[in-house]
Design an enzyme around this catalytic site. Structure first.
Site, PDB file in Angstrom:
ATOM      1  N   GLY A 170      35.776  31.217  38.401  1.00 47.51           N
ATOM      2  CA  GLY A 170      34.318  31.136  38.563  1.00 47.51           C
ATOM      3  C   GLY A 170      33.982  30.503  39.899  1.00 47.51           C
ATOM      4  O   GLY A 170      33.219  31.066  40.700  1.00 47.51           O
ATOM      5  N   HIS A 171      34.582  29.330  40.162  1.00 49.86           N
ATOM      6  CA  HIS A 171      34.382  28.673  41.463  1.00 49.86           C
ATOM      7  C   HIS A 171      34.874  29.585  42.592  1.00 49.86           C
ATOM      8  O   HIS A 171      34.250  29.693  43.649  1.00 49.86           O
ATOM      9  CB  HIS A 171      35.179  27.370  41.543  1.00 49.86           C
ATOM     10  CG  HIS A 171      34.851  26.359  40.482  1.00 49.86           C
ATOM     11  ND1 HIS A 171      35.687  26.088  39.443  1.00 49.86           N
ATOM     12  CD2 HIS A 171      33.773  25.543  40.326  1.00 49.86           C
ATOM     13  CE1 HIS A 171      35.161  25.142  38.678  1.00 49.86           C
ATOM     14  NE2 HIS A 171      33.996  24.797  39.187  1.00 49.86           N
ATOM     15  N   GLN A 195      25.512  12.239  37.403  1.00 48.09           N
ATOM     16  CA  GLN A 195      24.938  13.281  36.557  1.00 48.09           C
ATOM     17  C   GLN A 195      25.483  13.260  35.125  1.00 48.09           C
ATOM     18  O   GLN A 195      25.166  14.132  34.331  1.00 48.09           O
ATOM     19  CB  GLN A 195      25.136  14.655  37.188  1.00 48.09           C
ATOM     20  CG  GLN A 195      26.558  15.161  37.217  1.00 48.09           C
ATOM     21  CD  GLN A 195      26.684  16.374  38.128  1.00 48.09           C
ATOM     22  OE1 GLN A 195      26.503  16.311  39.328  1.00 48.09           O
ATOM     23  NE2 GLN A 195      26.992  17.520  37.537  1.00 48.09           N
TER      24      GLN A 195
HETATM   25  P1  AMP Z   1      31.137  22.751  38.365  1.00 51.12           P
HETATM   26  O1  AMP Z   1      32.431  22.440  39.047  1.00 51.12           O
HETATM   27  O2  AMP Z   1      31.281  23.071  36.915  1.00 51.12           O
HETATM   28  O3  AMP Z   1      30.049  21.767  38.689  1.00 51.12           O
HETATM   29  O4  AMP Z   1      30.649  24.129  39.017  1.00 51.12           O
HETATM   30  C1  AMP Z   1      30.495  24.273  40.403  1.00 51.12           C
HETATM   31  C2  AMP Z   1      29.807  25.586  40.675  1.00 51.12           C
HETATM   32  O5  AMP Z   1      30.577  26.658  40.165  1.00 51.12           O
HETATM   33  C3  AMP Z   1      28.421  25.676  40.015  1.00 51.12           C
HETATM   34  O6  AMP Z   1      27.514  26.293  40.915  1.00 51.12           O
HETATM   35  C4  AMP Z   1      28.691  26.538  38.812  1.00 51.12           C
HETATM   36  O7  AMP Z   1      27.570  27.256  38.384  1.00 51.12           O
HETATM   37  C5  AMP Z   1      29.759  27.467  39.347  1.00 51.12           C
HETATM   38  N1  AMP Z   1      30.526  28.029  38.226  1.00 51.12           N
HETATM   39  C6  AMP Z   1      31.206  27.338  37.283  1.00 51.12           C
HETATM   40  N2  AMP Z   1      31.723  28.190  36.373  1.00 51.12           N
HETATM   41  C7  AMP Z   1      31.363  29.435  36.735  1.00 51.12           C
HETATM   42  C8  AMP Z   1      31.578  30.738  36.210  1.00 51.12           C
HETATM   43  N3  AMP Z   1      32.272  30.933  35.091  1.00 51.12           N
HETATM   44  N4  AMP Z   1      31.054  31.805  36.865  1.00 51.12           N
HETATM   45  C9  AMP Z   1      30.329  31.601  38.008  1.00 51.12           C
HETATM   46  N5  AMP Z   1      30.090  30.414  38.558  1.00 51.12           N
HETATM   47  C10 AMP Z   1      30.597  29.343  37.937  1.00 51.12           C
END
Ligand code: AMP
Length: 285
Positions: free
Chosen positions: A37-38, A62
């Site tokens: 995803g990242h 947060q």
């Molecule tokens: P996080 O590390 O969970 O704070 O996520 C960092 C970024 O990655 C944020 O903009 C999330 O929306 C994005 N992100 C996390 N998981 C996914 C996913 N499965 N698909 C797309 N973007 C993602």
């Protein structure tokens, strides 16, 4: 070869050197433990910007007092490998003290789009998100910043903040990346036991069901929420936090699925809180 830095000064120095060469800069804010995803965000940034900074910081501000700050998974080595292979140029990995020194007392707060959904169940969450993202924007000064649609409310909140505070940064939203069985990829999926991992599929199954209902013509938001909730309740390990139909931009509750609409949910599987969503626009589901 990617560079990993831990201080604001090193980050600024790197970006200033690129700026002298006239290069554009993209930022991908993350909390690390990176997955595909990242990676999709980083790929998009690499395609659109000359240089890409990935911030890798579990932001204490947060997390609520009873949330998973301490247990949040971390693996800087694996993150570095993924960022390097994907073509990013710099990882900014500060300690909390680097971001919040003694006496820190300035915050970016928001009303409006933070009132519903996750803002209701996580009251200090978006203040922490807005504050850290504002700081990252001030530290890196990117041309573009990339956020996932997986956190659709966060994306709406950041777009609003940039508009309200006149930050000259283009916010790019990227689609949700899923496991092959449908589960939205998330660092928090590592908390799930094998049994919970199976149960967690109720989120994506319900998203797909909701999409189908809308595609078949259902526009009554109440009815849609009711059917989606009923479906989630068939899974004994699931406990609903919320299922809501909201405006995609201002995150206000909607009665009908018309115009740009976000259908979002948060569901506990055991102790793990997972989110998922889908979007309906004039172009369809
Ligand atoms: P996080 O590390 O969970 O704070 O996520 C960092 C970024 O990655 C944020 O903009 C999330 O929306 C994005 N992100 C996390 N998981 C996914 C996913 N499965 N698909 C797309 N973007 C993602």
């Amino acid at each position: 070869m990617i560079k990993v830095v831990h201080t604001i000064k090193e980050t600024r120095d790197a970006v200033n050197a690129w700026r002298k060469e006239g290069l554009t800069v993209g930022l991908v804010p993350t909390m690390g433990f990176l997955h595909e995803g990242h990676q999709s965000l980083i790929k998009r940034a690499v395609a659109e910007c000359d240089r890409v900074v990935v911030s890798d910081f579990v932001n204490p501000m947060q997390f609520g007092p009873t949330e998973d700050l301490e247990s949040y998974p971390r693996d800087l080595q694996a993150d570095t490998k993924l960022c390097d292979e994907t073509g990013a140029h710099l990882i900014f990995n500060p300690e909390p003290e680097e971001m919040y020194d003694k006496g820190f007392c300035s915050f970016v707060d928001m009303t409006g789009p933070t009132a519903e959904l996750c803002g209701k169940s996580r009251p200090i969450h978006f203040r922490g998100v807005c504050t850290v993202v504002c700081k990252l924007f001030n530290i890196v000064g990117p041309d573009r910043a990339y956020f996932g649609q997986k956190d659709a409310q966060q994306l709406a909140v950041i777009k609003r903040m940039v508009k309200d505070l006149n930050m000259p940064i283009e916010i790019v939203g990227c689609p949700i990346i899923r496991e092959s069985d449908g589960l939205a990829k998330s660092s928090r999926n590592t908390y799930l036991s094998p049994e919970e991992r199976k149960a967690a599929l109720i989120l994506s199954k319900t998203v797909f069901m909701g999409e189908k209902l809308v595609r078949e013509g259902l526009t009554d938001a109440k009815k849609l929420v009711e059917l989606m909730k009923k479906n989630i309740e068939t899974e004994p390990l699931a406990r609903i936090d919320y299922v809501e139909v909201v405006d995609m931009d201002d995150i206000s509750i909607k009665d009908t699925v018309t115009g740009d609409t976000l259908i979002a949910m948060a569901v506990y599987i055991g102790k793990t809180r997972l989110i998922d969503n889908f979007i309906v626009s004039d172009k369809g589901v």
